[in-house]
Design a protein around this motif. Structure first.
Motif, PDB file in Angstrom:
ATOM      1  N   GLN A 195       3.571  -4.515   4.428  1.00 18.00           N
ATOM      2  CA  GLN A 195       3.419  -5.972   4.472  1.00 18.00           C
ATOM      3  C   GLN A 195       4.314  -6.540   5.556  1.00 18.00           C
ATOM      4  OE1 GLN A 195       5.147  -8.605   1.384  1.00 18.00           O
ATOM      5  NE2 GLN A 195       3.053  -9.359   1.083  1.00 18.00           N
ATOM      6  N   HIS A 196       3.759  -7.457   6.325  1.00 15.49           N
ATOM      7  CA  HIS A 196       4.533  -8.131   7.377  1.00 15.49           C
ATOM      8  C   HIS A 196       4.490  -9.636   7.125  1.00 15.49           C
ATOM      9  CE1 HIS A 196       5.093  -4.579   9.893  1.00 15.49           C
ATOM     10  NE2 HIS A 196       3.843  -4.263   9.600  1.00 15.49           N
ATOM     11  N   MET A 197       5.683 -10.232   6.935  1.00  9.28           N
ATOM     12  CA  MET A 197       5.789 -11.682   6.787  1.00  9.28           C
ATOM     13  C   MET A 197       6.181 -12.354   8.105  1.00  9.28           C
ATOM     14  SD  MET A 197       7.721 -11.916   3.117  1.00  9.28           S
ATOM     15  CE  MET A 197       7.642 -13.702   3.121  1.00  9.28           C
ATOM     16  N   PHE A 198       6.597 -11.515   9.069  1.00 12.21           N
ATOM     17  CA  PHE A 198       7.105 -12.052  10.334  1.00 12.21           C
ATOM     18  C   PHE A 198       6.402 -11.381  11.511  1.00 12.21           C
ATOM     19  CE2 PHE A 198      10.403 -12.501   7.190  1.00 12.21           C
ATOM     20  CZ  PHE A 198      10.928 -13.768   7.418  1.00 12.21           C
ATOM     21  N   THR A 199       6.465 -12.044  12.641  1.00 17.04           N
ATOM     22  CA  THR A 199       5.961 -11.448  13.878  1.00 17.04           C
ATOM     23  C   THR A 199       6.944 -10.373  14.355  1.00 17.04           C
ATOM     24  OG1 THR A 199       7.128 -13.065  15.251  1.00 17.04           O
ATOM     25  CG2 THR A 199       4.898 -13.643  14.539  1.00 17.04           C
TER      26      THR A 199
END
Length: 487
Positions: free
Chosen positions: A175-179
């Protein structure tokens, strides 16, 4: 040299710990303000995702979770509201780069360094998290590295090894919440740009003569380094800073005496910067090495300074000792003239007024006494005039008019010399010249002795024991006018 701004950037391997340190009143004795553009959850998620990304990449070293700027503020900023100051700087940075920030405003223990700690994210928060769904089982080994098959994480007994992970099909395995990190924040261009930006912000609230400038790396000077708290290399850095300042002073002298700036820059680049890079790459960092390199470069620059031609120091066109005697004589003459003026303007009118009030046939004796006093006072004025005449003749001048003509010519020559000397000091010693208009230059500057000889030549009229009263009155009048103008 103008005062430079101090803005330093550092990497943060422990983001949450650093935020706690700079923003906690229990850990900071002089904490004035704290400001956040994002909540605690943002920083927690940022730190976690940075560590996860670092672990997935298998990069060696420390995980950099965010970056921090330390911004030194001029002392006059202590007069402003701390919350407003901190908000203004933080919002200026966020508005420029669009990243979230958390900041704190501090004083050091000795209250000599008012400064801001500004922590910023290198990543942007995504509007919606980027979730990767497993289309089949996904396996991770003990280090968190993804492997292709289950066999790679299975022990000899057929069971999954401790520390390994299996993500079933259909679940989120990444999971990626940020660039990704903005690589611009790692570049020298960013640091140069942000120094210009924040220095401009600092200068909005300081006086014109106190404005700061960003140190120009392309100048002939070398920057000094800040000595941090409990730095084990403090003595070494301090010694290096002294060597840097010694070079800077030598560079100033070189420019003043006429060594071309391009030549000073060439010595700095070839003998200091390039040579330092070479020795460090070949032998590593050695104590005292940088100071030795600077000393050699300074010796080369000093040789150019000795070879450069200094502008000749101006010489007075008169005998200054004789001019000093003339000034002393003028002072004595003005003192006599002032005394004459006081008697004629004050004392004699008072005595005559008193005489006019003495009337009556029985006050003849009193009137004669007052008349005698007036006569004695007038005699004193006459004696003072005679004294002026005698003093002028004792110094070799036929009359006061000749002395004043000689003195005025000599004074113009001295003023011209003083202006030329101030101009020379500005060129050679870096001293600012006085902001005054130079005296008018003469095509032929007469020597004082020649002026005096001319003044001593006999005039057409014959002077015997005394100067005619008309000439003396004119001379005394000129002395009075000079005295009044000085007052």
């Amino acid at each position: 040299m103008p005062r430079h701004s101090f803005i330093q950037m550092s990497k943060l391997p422990d983001l949450k710990g650093r935020i706690s340190y700079i923003a906690s009143p229990d850990r900071q004795e002089n904490l004035f303000a704290v400001y956040d553009t994002a909540d605690t959850e943002f920083w927690t998620c940022l730190a976690r995702e940075s560590r996860q990304e670092f672990k997935r990449c298998g990069t060696e070293g420390k995980c950099i979770e965010a970056r921090e700027l330390i911004i030194a503020l001029p002392e006059n900023y202590t007069r402003y509201d701390p919350d407003e100051v901190l908000k203004e700087f933080t919002e200026r940075f966020k508005g420029q780069y669009g990243v979230e920030c958390t900041s704190a405003l501090h004083y050091n223990k000795t209250k000599t360094n008012y400064h801001i700690h500004l922590i910023f994210s290198e990543r942007l928060l995504l509007e919606t998290p980027d979730n990767k769904i497993a289309i089949r089982a996904v396996y991770f080994d003990e280090t968190g590295k993804r492997v292709r098959t289950k066999k790679e994480i299975t022990g000899e007994d057929g069971t999954i090894r401790k520390g390994c992970t299996v993500i079933p099909k259909g679940e989120i395995y990444e999971q990626h919440m940020f660039t990704t990190k903005n690589t611009f924040f790692k570049s020298k261009g960013f640091l140069t740009e942000v120094k210009e930006l924040l220095t401009e912000q600092i200068n909005l609230h300081v006086r014109e003569e106190e404005k700061l400038v960003v140190f120009d790396q392309n100048s002939v000077y070398l920057p000094t380094k800040k000595i941090g708290k409990n730095n084990p290399l403090a003595d070494e850095i301090r010694a290096d800073n002294e060597a840097r300042q010694d070079w800077n002073r030598t560079a100033d002298l070189a420019l003043v005496v006429g060594v071309p700036e391009e030549k000073v820059l060439e010595i700095k680049r070839e003998e200091i910067q390039n040579r330092s890079k070479y020795f460090i790459s070949e032998h590593g960092w050695l104590p005292g090495l940088f100071r030795t390199i600077i000393q050699k470069a300074k010796s080369i620059l000093e040789l150019l300074i000795r070879q450069a031609k200094l502008p000749p120091k101006p010489k007075p066109g008169i005998d200054m000792a004789v001019f000093k005697e003339m000034k002393e004589l003028l002072h004595r003459l003005r003192k006599c003239a002032s005394e004459i003026k006081q008697i004629q303007d004050t004392k004699l009118p008072e005595l005559r007024a008193q005489l006019s009030e003495i009337t009556g046939i029985f006050k003849g004796k009193e009137r004669k006494a007052k008349e005698a006093e007036i006569e004695a006072t007038e005699k004193k004025v006459s004696d003072l005039k005679d004294r002026i005449s005698r003093m002028v003749r004792e110094y070799g001048y036929p009359d006061g008019q000749a002395f004043m003509a000689a003195y005025n010519k000599a004074e113009r020559i001295v003023k011209q010399y003083e202006w030329e000397l101030a101009e020379w000091k500005q060129q050679v010693e870096g001293k600012p010249a006085e902001e005054k208009k130079p005296p008018e230059r003469r095509s032929v500057v007469a020597q004082l002795h020649r002026i005096r000889d001319e003044a001593q030549k006999p005039s057409k009229r014959s002077y015997r024991d005394r100067v005619p009263s008309r000439v003396m009155r004119k001379f005394v009048c000129r002395l009075w006018l000079n005295e009044v103008s000085r007052q």
